[in-house]
Design a protein around this motif. Structure first.
Motif, short mmCIF file in Angstrom:
data_model
loop_
_atom_site.label_atom_id
_atom_site.label_comp_id
_atom_site.label_asym_id
_atom_site.label_seq_id
_atom_site.Cartn_x
_atom_site.Cartn_y
_atom_site.Cartn_z
N THR A 140 0.81 -1.22 0.00
CA THR A 140 0.00 0.00 0.00
C THR A 140 0.84 1.27 0.00
O THR A 140 0.48 2.26 -0.63
N HIS A 141 1.94 1.28 0.73
CA HIS A 141 2.81 2.46 0.73
C HIS A 141 4.19 2.11 1.22
O HIS A 141 4.41 1.06 1.84
N VAL A 142 5.14 3.02 0.92
CA VAL A 142 6.55 2.79 1.23
C VAL A 142 7.12 4.04 1.89
O VAL A 142 6.83 5.17 1.47
N GLU A 143 7.94 3.84 2.95
CA GLU A 143 8.62 4.93 3.63
C GLU A 143 10.13 4.77 3.47
O GLU A 143 10.63 3.65 3.31
N THR A 144 10.84 5.88 3.55
CA THR A 144 12.30 5.84 3.66
C THR A 144 12.71 6.54 4.95
O THR A 144 12.09 7.52 5.35
N LEU A 145 13.74 6.01 5.60
CA LEU A 145 14.25 6.57 6.85
C LEU A 145 15.76 6.67 6.77
O LEU A 145 16.42 5.75 6.26
N LEU A 146 16.34 7.77 7.29
CA LEU A 146 17.77 8.00 7.26
C LEU A 146 18.28 8.21 8.68
O LEU A 146 17.64 8.88 9.49
N GLY A 177 20.61 4.28 5.37
CA GLY A 177 19.30 4.47 4.77
C GLY A 177 18.49 3.18 4.76
O GLY A 177 19.04 2.09 4.65
N TYR A 178 17.15 3.32 4.88
CA TYR A 178 16.27 2.16 4.97
C TYR A 178 14.96 2.42 4.23
O TYR A 178 14.53 3.57 4.08
N VAL A 179 14.34 1.35 3.78
CA VAL A 179 12.97 1.40 3.30
C VAL A 179 12.11 0.57 4.24
O VAL A 179 12.57 -0.43 4.81
N ARG A 180 10.86 1.00 4.39
CA ARG A 180 9.87 0.22 5.14
C ARG A 180 8.63 0.13 4.26
O ARG A 180 8.03 1.14 3.89
N VAL A 181 8.27 -1.09 3.91
CA VAL A 181 7.20 -1.36 2.95
C VAL A 181 6.00 -1.93 3.69
O VAL A 181 6.12 -2.92 4.42
N HIS A 182 4.82 -1.33 3.49
CA HIS A 182 3.60 -1.72 4.19
C HIS A 182 2.62 -2.42 3.25
O HIS A 182 2.58 -2.11 2.05
N THR A 183 1.83 -3.34 3.81
CA THR A 183 0.80 -4.02 3.03
C THR A 183 -0.58 -3.83 3.66
O THR A 183 -0.70 -3.39 4.80
N ASP A 184 -1.60 -4.21 2.89
CA ASP A 184 -2.97 -4.06 3.38
C ASP A 184 -3.35 -5.13 4.41
O ASP A 184 -4.48 -5.13 4.92
N GLN A 185 -2.42 -6.00 4.75
CA GLN A 185 -2.64 -6.97 5.82
C GLN A 185 -2.01 -6.52 7.14
O GLN A 185 -1.92 -7.30 8.09
N ARG A 208 25.70 8.96 -1.01
CA ARG A 208 24.52 9.50 -1.69
C ARG A 208 23.22 8.89 -1.15
O ARG A 208 22.32 8.52 -1.91
N VAL A 209 23.09 8.84 0.16
CA VAL A 209 21.91 8.19 0.73
C VAL A 209 20.64 9.00 0.49
O VAL A 209 19.56 8.43 0.32
N ALA A 210 20.73 10.33 0.46
CA ALA A 210 19.55 11.15 0.19
C ALA A 210 19.04 10.89 -1.23
O ALA A 210 17.82 10.77 -1.46
N GLU A 211 19.95 10.81 -2.18
CA GLU A 211 19.57 10.52 -3.56
C GLU A 211 18.98 9.11 -3.68
O GLU A 211 18.03 8.88 -4.44
N THR A 212 19.56 8.17 -2.93
CA THR A 212 19.05 6.81 -2.94
C THR A 212 17.63 6.74 -2.40
O THR A 212 16.76 6.07 -2.95
N ALA A 213 17.38 7.47 -1.31
CA ALA A 213 16.04 7.51 -0.73
C ALA A 213 15.04 8.12 -1.70
O ALA A 213 13.91 7.64 -1.84
N ALA A 214 15.45 9.18 -2.38
CA ALA A 214 14.55 9.84 -3.33
C ALA A 214 14.18 8.90 -4.47
O ALA A 214 13.02 8.82 -4.90
N LEU A 215 15.17 8.16 -4.99
CA LEU A 215 14.89 7.20 -6.05
C LEU A 215 13.99 6.09 -5.55
O LEU A 215 13.07 5.64 -6.27
N ALA A 216 14.21 5.62 -4.32
CA ALA A 216 13.37 4.56 -3.75
C ALA A 216 11.91 5.00 -3.69
O ALA A 216 10.99 4.23 -4.04
#
Length: 396
Positions: free
Chosen positions: A17-23, A32-40, A53-61
């Motif tokens: 459903t949605h994705v977050e990035t955290l630095l 840098g990290y991604v957190r991916v959420h589902t409808d469950q 280049r973690v800020a650029e990586t987060a933006a691309l994610a």
């Protein structure tokens, strides 16, 4: 490209459903990290750390998540990998490779949590009961043989049975006679300090010309090193086999490659004895398992690169458990501030004898603590390893 019908019934993780990035800022580097959420109601995490280049990586994610992940079933790992790589015209590279790797990790975390099993159960099970690691980052300080020897003894006293370090200062292409002598003295001092039963690996950071790399083969031979890592730039990949044929010890490398297509020439030229794919750069678990299988057909061992956070260490352990030709795993975890472990709660710890035990928690067993991230924002610092004093890790 085959595209999965995203209206069909899904697996137990549901749909994304949605994705977050955290630095997270640290003295070592920004993580840098991604957190991916589902409808469950599930969330899966992955690491997208880039050295600079973690800020650029987060933006691309975030952009790639909007284009390709929303509505996807996390169990469709191959289709998601292909969609991100081919469908986004990614074609490899460091930033894109890191994003793809982090998302692949998160998919595996979601699958493990949905099924109630550790990730390694989904990627071949266990070939071993625990994973041996080696310490890196322990040698920041004055490039003095006595200083390095003392730090090496301290690190071995913590339980590590293997160490790696770069003794070469700011050398690029060539080393002066004085610099070569000092570098060799550092290796000798460390070997004497740790004794003959501890593995010692030497890092070249892919920066020497063929003549200098050849000289290092002769100079380092007396110290029984476990490997010389990336002695030359990969722009000279065709000369690696020539160097390897002369070497009295293994040549390792591969951390700068991001998928099987980039690795293709490394295997075709028989460049190394040991490949070092990074679980947060080389396409995640989906791709690194393939790289390990290809390496096995060439009689090559796998020693994953890992200059990232304890989350990547944990991910790498899950992968390493199921790789038959695994050798040893890198870790910088002993260098990090305690709050890093609070930020990635549940990351697997290194034991008192330099191993990581087999995990038991579903998925990776790691949750990101937003409060800790808020307290330690990214610093955007940079250290230049081609300038004098880089080994002190003084950032600007």
């Amino acid at each position: 490209m085959l595209v999965v019908d995203r209206t069909r019934p899904t697996g137990p993780a549901g749909r994304i459903t949605h994705v977050e990035t955290l630095l997270l800022g640290t003295a070592w580097r920004d993580f840098g990290y991604v957190r991916v959420h589902t409808d469950q109601g599930l969330s899966g995490v992955g690491e997208i750390t880039h050295p600079y280049r973690v800020a650029e990586t987060a933006a691309l994610a975030e952009a790639m998540a909007r284009r390709h992940l929303i509505g996807a079933d996390p169990f469709d790992t191959e289709e998601i990998w292909l969609r991100l790589y081919q469908g986004d015209f990614l074609r490899g590279g460091d930033v894109g490779g890191i994003v793809l790797s982090g998302f692949d990790q998160a998919m595996h975390d979601l699958m493990g949590k949905a099924l109630g099993v550790p990730v390694y159960r989904l990627t071949g099970g266990a070939c071993r009961n625990r994973v041996r690691v080696y310490a890196n980052g322990w040698y920041n300080g004055e490039r003095d043989p006595a200083v390095f020897a003392a730090k090496a003894r301290e690190t071995v006293a913590k339980g590590y049975s293997a160490l790696k370090f770069d003794p070469f200062g700011a050398g690029l292409h060539e080393l002066s006679r004085a610099e070569l002598r000092q570098s060799v003295e550092l290796v000798g001092a460390v070997r004497e300090a740790i004794g003959p039963d501890v593995d010692l690996f030497v890092e070249g950071h892919a920066r020497f010309a063929m003549t200098t790399a050849s000289a290092l083969l002769r100079a380092l031979e007396p110290f029984d090193i476990g490997w010389l890592e990336e002695p030359m730039p990969w722009t000279h990949i065709e000369r690696y086999a020539e160097l390897r044929a002369r070497a009295p010890f293994p040549i390792s490398g591969g951390e700068h490659f991001h998928n099987r297509y980039e690795y293709k020439q490394l295997f075709a030229t028989n460049a190394v004895d040991i490949i070092q794919p990074d679980l947060s750069m080389a396409g995640g678990l989906t791709e690194v398992r393939k790289l390990a299988a290809i390496a096995d057909t060439h009689g090559v061992m796998v020693a994953p690169h890992n200059s990232n956070s304890p989350l990547c260490t944990t991910v790498s352990v899950h992968a390493a458990l199921g790789i038959p030709n695994f050798k040893i795993l890198e870790t910088f975890d002993g260098l990090l501030e305690p709050y890093v472990f609070d930020a990635v709660r549940g990351a697997l710890p290194v034991t008192a004898d330099g191993h990581v035990e087999i995990p038991t928690a579903p998925g990776f067993g790691v949750e990101l603590d937003d409060d800790v991230f808020a307290e330690h924002p990214p610093t955007h610092r940079f250290w230049n390893m081609f300038s004098a004093g880089w080994e002190k890790r003084n950032r600007t």
